[in-house]
Design an enzyme around this catalytic site. Structure first.
Site, mmCIF file in Angstrom:
data_model
loop_
_atom_site.group_PDB
_atom_site.id
_atom_site.type_symbol
_atom_site.label_atom_id
_atom_site.label_comp_id
_atom_site.label_asym_id
_atom_site.label_seq_id
_atom_site.Cartn_x
_atom_site.Cartn_y
_atom_site.Cartn_z
ATOM 1 N N GLU A 304 30.625 40.112 40.180
ATOM 2 C CA GLU A 304 30.916 39.190 41.275
ATOM 3 C C GLU A 304 30.073 39.497 42.510
ATOM 4 O OE1 GLU A 304 32.539 36.566 41.020
ATOM 5 O OE2 GLU A 304 33.892 36.794 39.312
ATOM 6 N N ARG A 308 27.288 36.708 43.812
ATOM 7 C CA ARG A 308 27.634 36.086 45.092
ATOM 8 C C ARG A 308 26.851 36.697 46.250
ATOM 9 N NH1 ARG A 308 33.983 34.224 44.823
ATOM 10 N NH2 ARG A 308 34.302 34.530 42.593
ATOM 11 N N ASP A 437 30.902 33.073 28.803
ATOM 12 C CA ASP A 437 30.163 31.857 29.134
ATOM 13 C C ASP A 437 28.739 32.096 29.639
ATOM 14 O OD1 ASP A 437 31.245 33.080 31.352
ATOM 15 O OD2 ASP A 437 31.943 31.252 32.315
ATOM 16 N N GLU A 573 31.689 23.628 37.702
ATOM 17 C CA GLU A 573 30.898 23.510 36.474
ATOM 18 C C GLU A 573 30.570 22.064 36.089
ATOM 19 O OE1 GLU A 573 32.434 27.423 36.827
ATOM 20 O OE2 GLU A 573 33.576 25.554 36.696
#
Length: 673
Positions: A304, A308, A437, A573
């Site tokens: 993360e 980010r 994913d 998404e």
């Protein structure tokens, strides 16, 4: 005796020359006079003395020279004619300057005609009819890298594979030249008194728009204005109630902390730049300069914080050219490196950026596959900018290791990997949702980022997509929507996370970069499904997870939602994939679908005092049950992709120059060496 001797002696020797005259010469009618007739007879005798092979070789050479002469005449005749006309025109129009005479007057070739025909370039096989050049929309100060002038893109006939060819230096010297894009469009450059510079800037420095590439700003569309308004409303809530903190809690007018590093602010930096919000950007920059400190005794999640914070800082550096963001990126990058100090080189999930220690989660020694394989774009770019190979080496080792692992199912990977053994765990479960994913997304994007040279990445990606087709694709009832399910120990589940809606955009990006055309066909089917995950729900907003009906039932839709799955987190998404689909197809329905989603966000998630909130129940329009949390990716991803979706300008983050990380932060595609 003496007389006898003298008489007997031999007569003295006489030297003479014998000359034989022909009858004509004897009578004085001819002789060697260097006449043409005499030379012809002499040459003929020489020719007859040659062997048959010698005569054949000479005849062949003469024939070859004759053919070359004809071809040279046909190809050079028109240019020489233009030169002669140009020279005469110069003599007529150019005034004479007393006392000045040019030794070698410069003569330039005639400019190329503007109405270039694609038939003149038989190597091109355009996928679409030519389009007029796009005009840049958005903020005039947006800095985008200019296209390389020494590369021509062409498409091989019969395939969609893109091939790069160097353009000859002499062609660069022309004052006018048609630029042909790989999609077949003919774009005429602006008229200029000087040829454009072919100098290429250093790859590690961000480059602003060159003067020749700058276009008159065009007013943005009403839909883009609506996105700007939504961003400003969200930013107002963050600034008023959560400034400098990780996430806004808009209902309680407070904030929540995850890492204590201003996640929302950093995630939104490049969005503000792209939207042209100068005042908000400068305010946020001051906070980064004065308040963003990484020397804190705090545990952060490697994945993360990479996508980010590191991704956001690198992207903002490239767009703005401000070295402040690169310095901050180097700082956080170095502080994340202890995560890779494991027996297997598979990184731990958590790092204490103040102490320089790392560890796995408290409950396991496993890391998720998506997390350890979705940090590569950022660390590779950090190495390119700093010249320090340690960042790229660490993440490349992870990809090479995963490439060799057993436990895959036709390219599909399990969700977990052990940091000690380096082996997959929890085998037999395969999904394109949470925990797996972005592994598939980053296979393709690393290949694109690195100039399409790393074949192992492409092989793994292509094999995985075939595995998806073989094991995870099904059709729902009654609308026969194509969806991606899950496989658990041989049993298929019709469950699909909203996270999987990244896949249509990724497939379209691959097709745009020359991969097989059936990837685009699948992308078109899947984006329809992702849209229906919104359209078939009462609020017009998708839940976090849906289940599809495999058998037709009266009164039932394709989409079924379980109570535990009906929350919406303002995820990006579907909008992300709509952006890719519109950018590559130009089909306006994708913009219309995105507009519906934005209107429903405004209707059900907007908080009057500022900000947007995730909701618990997408099936209850009268009370969607707000959760009092605005995720940082709503500003970093969702609204950014919305703004780009509603733009018709392909140069507003050109996808042939930039690749988005999984948090929607654009990073440059590396130019060929």
């Amino acid at each position: 005796a003496a007389m006898y001797s003298a008489a007997a002696a031999s007569p003295p020797r006489r030297d003479f020359i014998s000359v034989t005259l022909s009858p004509e010469q004897a009578v004085g009618t001819g002789g060697y006079n260097n006449s043409k007739a005499w030379r012809r007879r002499s040459c003929w005798r020489k020719w007859k003395q040659l062997s048959r092979l010698q005569r054949s070789v000479i005849l062949f050479l003469f024939a070859f020279l004759a053919v070359c002469g004809v071809l040279s005449y046909t190809s050079m005749g028109e240019p020489w004619k233009s030169l002669r006309i140009k020279s005469l025109d110069d003599q007529r129009t150019e005034p004479e300057i007393p006392g000045l005479k040019l030794a070698n007057p410069a003569v330039l070739p005639a400019p190329q005609k503007a109405d270039v025909n694609l038939g003149d370039y038989p190597e091109l096989s355009p996928q679409k009819p030519p389009k007029p050049p796009h005009i840049r929309r958005g903020p005039s100060n947006l800095q985008i890298k200019p296209p390389r002038k020494d590369v021509r893109l062409k498409t091989r006939r019969g395939t969609s594979r893109v091939v790069e060819e160097p353009v000859q230096a002499d062609k660069e010297e022309k004052t006018e030249k048609s630029v042909i894009s790989w999609r077949g469009a003919v774009i005429e450059p602006d008229q200029s008194t000087e040829p454009p510079s072919s100098k290429i800037k250093e790859p590690e420095k961000p480059s602003s728009v060159e003067a020749e590439d700058q276009k008159e700003p065009v007013p943005i569309t009403e839909r883009q204005m609506a996105v700007i308004e939504a961003f400003r409303h969200a930013w107002k809530g963050y600034k008023d109630f959560a400034w400098g903190h990780d996430e806004l809690k808009p209902l309680s007018k407070s904030y929540s902390e995850w890492f204590g590093l201003g996640l929302t602010l950093i995630d939104a930096l490049d969005t503000m730049w792209i939207l042209g919000l100068k005042e908000e950007f400068e305010e946020a920059r001051k906070w980064v300069a004065n308040n963003l400190v990484f020397d804190k005794n705090v545990d952060v999640n490697l994945f993360e914080s990479t996508i980010r914070i590191l991704g956001g800082l690198l992207s903002t550096y490239h767009l703005s050219g401000d070295s402040l963001f690169l310095e901050k990126a180097k700082d956080i990058g170095n502080r994340l490196m202890p995560a890779f100090k494991t027996p297997s080189k598979i990184p731990y999930s958590d790092v204490n950026i103040g102490r320089g220690t790392a560890h796995p989660p408290r409950w396991t020694s496993d890391s998720t596959v998506a997390e350890v394989t979705s940090i590569q774009l950022e660390f590779r770019e950090l190495s390119r900018l700093t010249g320090d190979e340690k960042f790229q080496k660490a993440v490349d080792e992870v990809m090479k290791h995963v490439h060799t692992l057993s436990g895959k199912n036709d390219g599909l990977v399990p969700m977990f990997i052990n940091t000690n053994s380096g082996q997959f765990t929890h085998l037999g479960v395969y999904t394109l949702g949470a925990r797996a994913d972005s592994y598939y997304e980053y296979l393709l994007k690393q290949w694109i980022q690195g100039g399409k040279k790393e074949n192992e990445l492409l092989e793994d990606y292509m094999r995985a997509i075939e595995g998806v087709k073989k094991h995870l694709l099904q059709r729902s009832q009654p609308k026969k929507l194509t969806f991606v399910g899950e496989l658990a120990h041989g049993h298929f589940s019709a469950k699909m996370d909203h996270l999987v809606c990244f896949l249509p955009g990724t497939l379209a990006l691959g097709a745009h970069n020359g991969l097989t055309a059936d990837h685009m066909t699948l992308a078109e089917a899947l984006i329809e499904t992702c849209y229906q995950m919104y359209a078939q729900v009462e609020t017009g907003l998708s839940p976090e997870i849906v289940h599809f009906n495999l058998h037709a039932q009266k009164g039932h839709r394709d989409v079924e939602i379980k109570p535990a799955d009906r929350h919406n987190l303002l995820r990006p998404e579907t909008v992300e994939s709509l952006f890719y689909m519109y950018r590559f197809t130009g089909d306006k329905k994708y913009q219309d679908w995105g507009w519906e989603i934005l209107q429903n966000f405004n209707k059900y998630t907007r908080v009057p005092t500022g900000g947007y909130t995730s909701i618990n129940n997408v099936q209850n329009p009268s009370n969607p049950e707000p959760r009092d949390k605005m995720e940082s990716f709503f500003l970093g991803e969702t609204l950014k992709y919305m703004f780009l979706l509603f733009s018709d300008d392909i140069d507003l983050i050109n996808l042939d120059k930039y690749v988005f990380n999984t948090e929607a932060h654009p990073l440059p595609i590396w130019a060929p060496a």
